[in-house]
Design a protein around this motif. Structure first.
Motif, short mmCIF file in Angstrom:
data_model
loop_
_atom_site.label_atom_id
_atom_site.label_comp_id
_atom_site.label_asym_id
_atom_site.label_seq_id
_atom_site.Cartn_x
_atom_site.Cartn_y
_atom_site.Cartn_z
N SER A 30 0.85 -1.19 0.00
CA SER A 30 0.00 0.00 0.00
C SER A 30 0.88 1.24 0.00
N LEU A 31 0.46 2.25 -0.74
CA LEU A 31 1.23 3.47 -0.87
C LEU A 31 0.36 4.66 -0.48
N SER A 32 0.64 5.27 0.66
CA SER A 32 -0.12 6.44 1.09
C SER A 32 0.81 7.63 1.12
N MET A 33 0.45 8.69 0.39
CA MET A 33 1.34 9.83 0.28
C MET A 33 0.70 11.12 0.77
N LYS A 34 -0.24 11.02 1.69
CA LYS A 34 -0.90 12.22 2.18
C LYS A 34 0.02 13.08 3.03
N VAL A 35 0.85 12.46 3.85
CA VAL A 35 1.65 13.18 4.82
C VAL A 35 3.06 13.47 4.31
N THR A 36 3.61 12.59 3.50
CA THR A 36 4.98 12.73 3.06
C THR A 36 5.08 13.55 1.78
N LYS A 37 6.28 14.09 1.54
CA LYS A 37 6.53 14.87 0.32
C LYS A 37 6.63 13.91 -0.85
N GLN A 38 5.96 14.26 -1.94
CA GLN A 38 5.97 13.42 -3.12
C GLN A 38 6.37 14.23 -4.34
N ASN A 39 6.92 13.55 -5.30
CA ASN A 39 7.29 14.17 -6.56
C ASN A 39 6.82 13.24 -7.68
N ILE A 40 6.07 13.80 -8.62
CA ILE A 40 5.58 13.03 -9.76
C ILE A 40 6.34 13.51 -10.99
N ARG A 41 7.01 12.61 -11.64
CA ARG A 41 7.80 12.96 -12.82
C ARG A 41 7.25 12.24 -14.05
N TYR A 42 6.99 13.02 -15.10
CA TYR A 42 6.51 12.46 -16.36
C TYR A 42 7.71 11.88 -17.12
N LYS A 101 -1.22 15.93 -19.43
CA LYS A 101 -1.66 16.74 -18.29
C LYS A 101 -2.86 16.09 -17.61
N ILE A 102 -3.77 15.53 -18.38
CA ILE A 102 -4.93 14.85 -17.81
C ILE A 102 -4.47 13.67 -16.95
N CYS A 103 -3.52 12.90 -17.47
CA CYS A 103 -2.99 11.76 -16.71
C CYS A 103 -2.29 12.23 -15.44
N TYR A 104 -1.51 13.30 -15.53
CA TYR A 104 -0.83 13.83 -14.36
C TYR A 104 -1.83 14.25 -13.29
N GLU A 105 -2.88 14.95 -13.69
CA GLU A 105 -3.88 15.42 -12.72
C GLU A 105 -4.62 14.24 -12.07
N LYS A 106 -4.93 13.21 -12.84
CA LYS A 106 -5.59 12.02 -12.29
C LYS A 106 -4.68 11.35 -11.26
N LEU A 107 -3.42 11.21 -11.60
CA LEU A 107 -2.46 10.58 -10.69
C LEU A 107 -2.31 11.40 -9.41
N ARG A 108 -2.19 12.70 -9.55
CA ARG A 108 -2.06 13.58 -8.39
C ARG A 108 -3.28 13.47 -7.49
N PHE A 109 -4.46 13.43 -8.08
CA PHE A 109 -5.71 13.27 -7.33
C PHE A 109 -5.70 11.96 -6.54
N LEU A 110 -5.33 10.87 -7.20
CA LEU A 110 -5.31 9.57 -6.53
C LEU A 110 -4.33 9.55 -5.36
N LEU A 111 -3.18 10.15 -5.55
CA LEU A 111 -2.17 10.14 -4.50
C LEU A 111 -2.58 11.00 -3.31
N GLU A 112 -3.30 12.08 -3.54
CA GLU A 112 -3.71 12.96 -2.45
C GLU A 112 -4.90 12.42 -1.68
N ASP A 113 -5.82 11.74 -2.35
CA ASP A 113 -7.10 11.42 -1.74
C ASP A 113 -7.31 9.97 -1.31
N GLN A 114 -6.41 9.10 -1.64
CA GLN A 114 -6.65 7.71 -1.24
C GLN A 114 -5.36 6.90 -1.30
N LYS A 115 -5.43 5.75 -0.67
CA LYS A 115 -4.33 4.80 -0.77
C LYS A 115 -4.47 4.06 -2.08
N ILE A 116 -3.38 3.86 -2.75
CA ILE A 116 -3.41 3.11 -4.00
C ILE A 116 -2.38 2.00 -3.93
N GLN A 117 -2.58 1.00 -4.72
CA GLN A 117 -1.71 -0.18 -4.71
C GLN A 117 -0.62 -0.04 -5.77
#
Length: 108
Positions: A3-15, A64-80
């Motif tokens: 499980s990967l939860s990134m609500k509290v920790t600093k994250q970086n998303i790179r295309y 950009k659409i993919c980036y925004e979807k990924l950012r949303f998932l990482l902020e709002d829920q745990k993902i596998q």
């Protein structure tokens, strides 16, 4: 699966780039790094039908659409992980017109 939860920790998303899929869609690859952890690969797939018709998206806006979807998932829920996400028409509608940058607070 881990499980990967990134609500509290600093994250970086790179295309990292895209690949055309056999059916005519596109796969967009990203790398997610979190402080204290290794990089996690993520792939988001846009089906070919999203690039046709009256509400079609352009190839230029699709990353950009993919980036925004990924950012949303990482902020709002745990993902596998590993992450492999297929976008839907609802995803396209939700993330297509996300404004750039952070929202600014009104001046007092």
């Amino acid at each position: 699966m881990k499980s990967l939860s990134m609500k509290v920790t600093k994250q970086n998303i790179r295309y990292l780039g895209f690949q055309s899929t056999e059916d005519g869609g596109r796969r967009f690859d990203f790398s997610i790094t979190v402080t204290g952890e290794g990089a996690t690969p993520a792939s988001l797939i846009i089906p070919p039908m999203m690039f046709t018709g009256t509400d079609r998206i352009s190839y230029q806006e699709s990353a950009k659409i993919c980036y925004e979807k990924l950012r949303f998932l990482l902020e709002d829920q745990k993902i596998q992980k590993p992450l492999r996400i297929r976008l839907t028409g609802d995803d396209i509608a939700q993330f297509r017109h996300v404004p750039r940058g952070r929202q600014r607070l009104p001046k007092a």
